[in-house]
Motif scaffolding. Structure first.
Motif, short mmCIF file in Angstrom:
data_model
loop_
_atom_site.label_atom_id
_atom_site.label_comp_id
_atom_site.label_asym_id
_atom_site.label_seq_id
_atom_site.Cartn_x
_atom_site.Cartn_y
_atom_site.Cartn_z
N TYR A 277 0.89 -1.19 -0.14
CA TYR A 277 -0.05 0.12 -0.19
C TYR A 277 1.00 1.27 -0.16
N GLY A 278 1.05 1.96 -1.36
CA GLY A 278 1.87 3.09 -0.89
C GLY A 278 1.05 4.14 -0.54
N PHE A 279 1.50 4.76 0.44
CA PHE A 279 0.75 6.06 1.34
C PHE A 279 1.12 7.25 0.88
N GLU A 280 1.95 7.57 0.29
CA GLU A 280 2.67 8.90 0.11
C GLU A 280 1.59 9.84 -0.95
N ARG A 281 1.01 9.26 -1.73
CA ARG A 281 0.45 9.98 -3.01
C ARG A 281 -1.00 10.72 -2.35
N GLY A 282 -1.28 11.69 -2.67
CA GLY A 282 -2.38 12.20 -2.43
C GLY A 282 -2.76 13.70 -2.49
N LYS A 283 -3.70 14.37 -2.11
CA LYS A 283 -4.13 15.94 -2.50
C LYS A 283 -4.32 16.38 -1.00
N THR A 284 -3.86 17.65 -0.98
CA THR A 284 -4.03 18.53 0.31
C THR A 284 -5.19 19.62 -0.19
N ARG B 19 -4.44 9.26 -1.98
CA ARG B 19 -4.70 8.63 -3.58
C ARG B 19 -3.69 7.48 -3.42
N PRO B 20 -3.90 6.37 -2.74
CA PRO B 20 -2.86 5.24 -2.55
C PRO B 20 -2.44 4.67 -3.98
N GLN B 21 -1.30 4.06 -4.03
CA GLN B 21 -0.96 3.24 -4.91
C GLN B 21 -0.87 1.67 -4.42
N PHE B 22 -0.89 0.92 -5.27
CA PHE B 22 -0.69 -0.39 -5.02
C PHE B 22 -0.06 -1.31 -5.85
N GLY B 23 0.71 -2.32 -5.32
CA GLY B 23 1.55 -3.26 -6.08
C GLY B 23 1.19 -4.90 -5.17
N ALA B 24 1.59 -5.73 -6.25
CA ALA B 24 1.39 -7.17 -5.74
C ALA B 24 2.52 -7.96 -6.07
N SER B 25 3.01 -8.94 -5.26
CA SER B 25 3.74 -9.99 -5.51
C SER B 25 3.06 -11.02 -6.58
N SER B 26 3.94 -11.90 -7.21
CA SER B 26 3.47 -12.82 -8.03
C SER B 26 2.60 -13.74 -7.30
N THR C 296 5.22 -16.51 10.94
CA THR C 296 5.21 -15.87 9.56
C THR C 296 4.03 -15.52 9.29
N PHE C 297 3.56 -14.15 8.68
CA PHE C 297 2.36 -13.77 8.13
C PHE C 297 2.35 -13.71 6.59
N THR C 298 1.20 -13.62 5.99
CA THR C 298 0.96 -13.24 4.55
C THR C 298 -0.01 -11.85 4.70
N GLY C 299 0.54 -10.68 3.92
CA GLY C 299 -0.38 -9.82 3.94
C GLY C 299 0.16 -8.52 3.45
N THR C 300 -0.44 -7.51 3.87
CA THR C 300 0.14 -6.22 3.23
C THR C 300 1.11 -5.36 3.91
N LEU D 169 -1.64 5.99 9.13
CA LEU D 169 -1.45 4.60 8.80
C LEU D 169 -2.61 3.62 9.46
N LYS D 170 -2.87 3.68 10.81
CA LYS D 170 -3.92 3.19 11.37
C LYS D 170 -5.12 3.57 10.80
N GLN D 171 -5.15 4.79 10.55
CA GLN D 171 -6.56 5.18 9.90
C GLN D 171 -6.82 4.83 8.53
N ASN D 172 -5.81 4.97 7.71
CA ASN D 172 -5.90 4.62 6.04
C ASN D 172 -5.46 3.49 5.89
N ALA D 173 -4.75 2.65 6.81
CA ALA D 173 -4.06 1.39 6.15
C ALA D 173 -4.03 0.55 7.35
N SER D 174 -5.33 0.09 7.93
CA SER D 174 -5.35 -0.47 9.25
C SER D 174 -5.02 -1.98 8.85
N HIS D 175 -5.19 -2.45 7.92
CA HIS D 175 -4.85 -4.03 7.50
C HIS D 175 -3.26 -4.13 7.26
N ALA D 176 -2.43 -3.04 7.06
CA ALA D 176 -1.14 -3.36 7.01
C ALA D 176 -0.25 -3.72 8.10
#
Length: 218
Positions: free
Chosen positions: A103-110, A118-125, A159-163, A182-189
Motif C-alpha cells: 500500500y503506497g501511502f505517500e500519494r494524495g492531495k491536500t 490517493r494510494p498506489q498498490f503493488g502485488a507479488s506474483s 510468519t504472516f502473509t499480508g499487506t 496509517l492506522k486510519q488509512n491502512a489498518s490492514h497493513a
C-alpha cells in the motif's frame, strides 16, 4: 545456462546477511554504470542455484531504478526483495511478512488543510506468494525456525502473509502522526518499509518474471 535468481536489499547489512549463505562469491560490475553486484551459488537439495545479490539503497525511487537496471542486465526468472521493516499490526520483532501486496501511502492531495490519500498498490506474483505461504507451514521450514531459536535469534518466529505499507518515511514511534495516519488509512497493513512499491511497480511490467517481497520485523 540457467537464469539466475535476483535478490535485492535496501541496506548493505541486509546484503551481507544473504551473502553469508552463498558459495563461490564473485564481484560483478555493471558495464555502463559500475553498479556492484554479488554473484554466488546456493545449494538447494540436489540443485545448485545461481544467485545475484544487489543493494538498492533506501526509498522507492532508488529501489525502482536499481530493480530495473538489475533485471535488464541479468534477465532473472525470479526476483526477490528482502530485508527488514517496522511493525504495524499483529507482528513482533523477528516475525516474517510474506508481502502479498503493498500500500503506497505517500500519494494524495491536500485540500483545505486536509490530506486526502490517493494510494498506489503493488502485488507479488500470486503463485510465488502462495508457494511461500505453504512453505511457511512445512516441516522443512519449522526445522529451520527451530535451529534459529536454538541460536537465540528470537524467542518466537512467526510468519504472516499480508499487506505492507510503503512510503518515503521511517515510522519510529507509535505516537507519530505517520503511525496514526496509517492506522486510519491502512489498518490492514502488517508492516511499513520504504522500497516495496518501487520494486513491485517495475516488476509489474514483466509478468513473466516471478516476484516476491519478503520482510522481517526489526
Amino acid at each position: 545456462m540457467n537464469k539466475p535468481i535476483l535478490i535485492l536489499t535496501a541496506l548493505e547489512v541486509e546484503r551481507l546477511a544473504i551473502e553469508h549463505y552463498l558459495k563461490n562469491i564473485e564481484l560483478i560490475l555493471h558495464p555502463i554504470t559500475g553498479t556492484d553486484y554479488t554473484s554466488g551459488t546456493y545449494r538447494c537439495n540436489d540443485r545448485i542455484l545461481d544467485v545475484i545479490v544487489a543493494r538498492t539503497d533506501q526509498t522507492n525511487v532508488n529501489a525502482a531504478i536499481e530493480t530495473e537496471r538489475a533485471i535488464a542486465h541479468f534477465e532473472p526468472e525470479y526476483v526477490f526483495f528482502a530485508g527488514v521493516a517496522g511493525g504495524l499490526k499483529d507482528v513482533e520483532v523477528g516475525d516474517i511478512i510474506i508481502g502479498r501486496d503493498v500500500y503506497g501511502f505517500e500519494r494524495g492531495k491536500t485540500e483545505d488543510n486536509v490530506f486526502k490519500p490517493r494510494p498506489q498498490f503493488g502485488a507479488s506474483s500470486y503463485a510465488l506468494e502462495r508457494l511461500a505461504s505453504q512453505y511457511a507451514k512445512s516441516t522443512a521450514w519449522n526445522q529451520r525456525v527451530e535451529n534459529l531459536l536454538n541460536s537465540d535469534f528470537a524467542p518466537v518466529i512467526r510468519t504472516f502473509t499480508g499487506t505492507i505499507a510503503s512510503g518515503e518515511k521511517v515510522n519510529a514511534s507509535i505516537d507519530s502522526d505517520l503511525h496514526k495516519f496509517l492506522k486510519q488509512n491502512a489498518s490492514h497493513a502488517l508492516g511499513i518499509e520504504m522500497e516495496g512499491l518501487g520494486f513491485l511497480e517495475v516488476c509489474r511490467m514483466r509478468p513473466l518474471i516471478k516476484t516476491l517481497l519478503l520482510r522481517s520485523i526489526s
